[in-house]
Design an enzyme around this catalytic site. Structure first.
Site, mmCIF file in Angstrom:
data_model
loop_
_atom_site.group_PDB
_atom_site.id
_atom_site.type_symbol
_atom_site.label_atom_id
_atom_site.label_comp_id
_atom_site.label_asym_id
_atom_site.label_seq_id
_atom_site.Cartn_x
_atom_site.Cartn_y
_atom_site.Cartn_z
ATOM 1 C CD GLU A 303 -8.521 47.869 -10.826
ATOM 2 O OE1 GLU A 303 -7.788 48.544 -11.408
ATOM 3 O OE2 GLU A 303 -9.617 48.155 -9.978
ATOM 4 N N GLY A 304 -5.440 43.698 -13.398
ATOM 5 C CA GLY A 304 -3.998 43.660 -14.327
ATOM 6 C C GLY A 304 -3.084 44.665 -13.826
#
Length: 338
Positions: A303-304
């Protein structure tokens, strides 16, 4: 005109470079701040890196952007994931409603956030049977990433969501860096040892089927990659050409970056590794690209999220570099006593 891989090959052969004038300005300021030389460690290196790649001094971290790309993978038909592909769609909805971990981290560190779903209803082909994408599909996904960067962004984080994409990242890593499926396959979302062995066999089948393209990193991306991975690669390359520094996230995002690195070993000079994840292949991949992570917290969410957390470190680097007094300002002697 439809995008093509040749356009991205051209960009990779004519990369922008760091602004040495602004980097030297950061080094000069660091030398007169009220601290012993080198005492802020990596924060000093980060300030110089930011200033050089942003082409300005002082550097900033006022407008960080986080963009997450989502894609689905035909190789999931091989039973390589603990979760069904419907979860990708469900998680995109969660991102859009602000309920995911990355949403909270974006809020915490003042970053803009967006998610781009890339043809979730149309998974890539099973790479053990055919190229994952056509050249046009791969170029289109690269372009989606290229065009995703907001005007005014001063640092970029790219993340991903895609059930099965740790298998895809491991396949890319093996194709780009060498080795077998067993060298790169890991638990991903939590598969068993038997599941890891299955992933390794699937990766080996993909490597064997696409052996003829293993000398071309962009063709490797086309044949073994995924839309969200291609989009991350496109965004990272676009940031380079726009003088925007990038924080790399975990294994999947780093595999996207590795495609660029293998095409041109200078392609990631504008990138810092935000963290090293718990996925076994990530540390190995960072080492192959000579990237030292800022954080090591046992994270493996994607997801970063790890890179987003590293924004706090970057903000600390900017705050100390720009806000500290110089010896002259503070009336402090910069000379060591005899």
């Amino acid at each position: 005109m439809a995008p093509s891989l040749s356009e991205f090959h051209k960009e990779l052969s004519s990369l922008t470079t760091m602004n040495q004038t602004t980097a030297k300005a950061a080094i000069a300021r660091d030398a007169v701040l009220t601290k012993p030389a080198g005492s802020l460690g990596e924060l000093e290196t980060l300030a110089t890196w930011l200033s050089g790649w942003q082409g300005k001094h002082p550097p900033s971290c006022d407008r960080p952007q986080i963009v997450v790309f989502a894609g689905n993978h035909g190789v999931c038909d091989q039973g390589i994931s603990a979760f069904p592909q419907e979860v990708t769609v469900q998680m995109v909805a969660n991102f859009e409603h602000g309920g995911a971990a990355i949403n909270q981290l974006a809020l915490a560190f003042g970053a803009s956030f967006s998610v781009q779903a890339l043809e979730l209803e149309n998974p890539t082909a099973d790479f053990t049977q055919a190229p994952a994408m056509s050249e046009a599909e791969c170029a289109e996904a690269l372009s989606a990433g290229w065009n995703s960067i907001d005007k005014g962004t001063d640092i970029l984080v790219v993340g991903e969501m895609g059930i099965g994409n740790t298998t895809v990242a491991a396949a890319l890593s093996a194709a780009l860096m060498g080795g077998t499926g067993a060298d790169w396959a890991g638990p991903g979302t939590g598969v068993s040892a038997e599941g890891i062995n299955r992933k390794a066999a699937v990766i080996d089948a993909g490597l064997s089927r696409h052996e003829s393209v293993l000398d071309d990193p962009l063709r490797i991306l086309q044949c073994l990659g995924g839309r969200e991975i291609a989009a991350m690669a496109g965004a990272i390359l676009s940031a380079r050409q726009k003088h925007i520094p990038v924080l790399l996230d975990g294994f999947v995002a780093t595999a996207a970056a590795a495609v660029l690195f293998k095409a041109n070993e200078q392609a990631l000079d504008h990138c810092y590794a935000g963290h090293v994840s718990a996925e076994p292949g990530h540390k190995k991949l960072l080492q192959a690209m000579n990237k030292e992570p800022l954080l090591s917290l046992g994270m493996r969410l994607g997801e970063g999220s790890g890179a987003a957390l590293a924004l706090a470190i970057v903000k600390g680097a900017v705050a100390t570099h720009t806000g500290m007094a110089s010896f002259a300002d503070a009336g402090v002697s910069a000379e060591k006593p005899d």
